[in-house]
Write an enzyme that holds these catalytic residues in place. Sequence first.
Site, PDB file in Angstrom:
ATOM      1  N   GLU A 169       3.898   4.529  -5.179  1.00  0.00           N
ATOM      2  CA  GLU A 169       3.240   3.356  -4.610  1.00  0.00           C
ATOM      3  C   GLU A 169       3.400   3.320  -3.087  1.00  0.00           C
ATOM      4  OE1 GLU A 169       1.318   1.070  -6.014  1.00  0.00           O
ATOM      5  OE2 GLU A 169       1.477   2.087  -7.944  1.00  0.00           O
ATOM      6  N   HIS A 201      -4.113   6.765  -4.473  1.00  0.00           N
ATOM      7  CA  HIS A 201      -3.447   7.304  -5.666  1.00  0.00           C
ATOM      8  C   HIS A 201      -4.170   8.551  -6.178  1.00  0.00           C
ATOM      9  CE1 HIS A 201      -0.196   4.562  -6.438  1.00  0.00           C
ATOM     10  NE2 HIS A 201      -0.987   3.501  -6.427  1.00  0.00           N
ATOM     11  N   HIS A 244      -5.719   1.649  -0.953  1.00  0.00           N
ATOM     12  CA  HIS A 244      -4.470   1.941  -1.664  1.00  0.00           C
ATOM     13  C   HIS A 244      -4.746   2.576  -3.022  1.00  0.00           C
ATOM     14  CE1 HIS A 244      -0.476   1.266  -3.470  1.00  0.00           C
ATOM     15  NE2 HIS A 244      -1.154   0.856  -4.531  1.00  0.00           N
ATOM     16  N   GLU A 245      -5.654   1.980  -3.787  1.00  0.00           N
ATOM     17  CA  GLU A 245      -5.962   2.529  -5.112  1.00  0.00           C
ATOM     18  C   GLU A 245      -6.621   3.897  -5.002  1.00  0.00           C
ATOM     19  OE1 GLU A 245      -4.838   1.225  -7.783  1.00  0.00           O
ATOM     20  OE2 GLU A 245      -4.087  -0.565  -6.770  1.00  0.00           O
TER      21      GLU A 245
END
Length: 334
Positions: A239, A189, A185-186
């Site tokens: 997000e 970004h 997920h990070e």
Amino acid sequence: MLRWILSLQKPLIRSNQKRLYAQLTYRRFNNNRGNDFRSFLFDPKSRKYIGIAAGGGSIFYLTHLEEAPVSGRRRFIWIPPYLESKIGNYTYKSILSETQNAILPQNDRTTQRVSRVFSRILEAAYKDPTVDKSVLEGINWKVHVVNDPQAPPNAFVLPGGKVFVFSSMLRICENDDGLATVLSHEFAHQLARHTGENLSKAPIYTALSILLYTLTGVDTFNSILLDGLIKMPASRQMETEADYIGLMIMSRACFNPDESIQLWKRMAEFEKRSMRGAANFEFLSTHPASERRIENMRDWLNDAHRLYNEADCAAMSQHWQQWKNMSPVSLGVF
């Protein structure tokens, strides 16, 4: 006699005070700044320059719109990747100075574990045909684990390839699949260039804030308005994009996509404990509520399982388990 004279003087003193007060105007510090800007804004001579600036700004804005991944929304982004990396390196040095005493060495088994999980995610990103490979070129990736039990659970990937995971986050992750959920997920970004998007929009937010203050003269309400109607919804959308990209990449890297739901359930429980029963209003948050994220993950699982099967992950999982069984040390978390 003296008391009678003083009684006659009191009305006269009050009258003089009223006349003196009427000649005075209360001024707050910098109170005329808004009025000066209003005068400039509505001055006929200034309108020409305002029009030129607005026209040029509109052209610049329209020529720097592009399609965001996953959602397909149109977004404004003008910050080049090299500038993102420079800002990321500056942030990296700042974080290092704050956490250097708690950072585990690179040969620590926990750091090596996180590095192995992230390496698989990175390799899967290179194999993903939907990923823009230019955002991966020339980056020196490095993983740091911050062993600070008092710090809140956190993990992030900076522009420029520096990865930070806090030991309190490892407890919530529990296993490699949970850790892969967070790391992917990070990492997503940065693949989606959300940092560059936020930096690009910062001057627009500042201009809107100044304009609203000029029109209303109230700063606090304007901040709530901008955050609630513009900034936070945009952040929640980013997000959600990172959630989807990350889920697909971790599945392609042969991490169990079903664990993503379990991870966010554990995160929701942690939020409830840390907030001590307080309401979590998504409207006031930069992140979607954990319950919403879980619903999204369930909707996306079919796509994730398809990628997991296409990657022949059964053989990969068997190889991964054999390697862990042969490892001389346990890969447990703090």
